[in-house]
Design a protein around this motif. Sequence first.
Motif: not given
Length: 118
Positions: A30-37, A40-45
């Motif tokens: 599971i990664h913490d990430f930020e949507w480039k578009e 927005i910060k999010d979490r998922g695979v």
Amino acid sequence: NMVYSNTSDSRLKTDLGVATNTSVIDRTVIHDFEWKEHGIKDRGVFAQEAIEVIPHAVAKGSDELNDDGNPVSPWGVDYSKYVPDIIVYCQQLNKTVQDLSSKLDAAEARIAALEGAK
């Protein structure tokens, strides 16, 4: 009310036994990430990693990029496909907790008996 249902009729299935293997959840990153578009910060695979662990949950995209450099057909993940593995993981975790709890109770009883014998 929206109802989500998948065919689950036992008559349509060949039972291969009760599931106990927790490797899908153990191997899922599971990664913490930020949507480039939109930032927005999010979490998922990441689908490209998930395909190695649970291929039937992944819809492959293409390598083709649009003029903005974004995938024309991005990869996707159906998180609902993880639910049976999450249930198995919880069941196995609960079994482990119950086993350890029983062992702890027995050890405490032995200690209490030894202290009582003093």
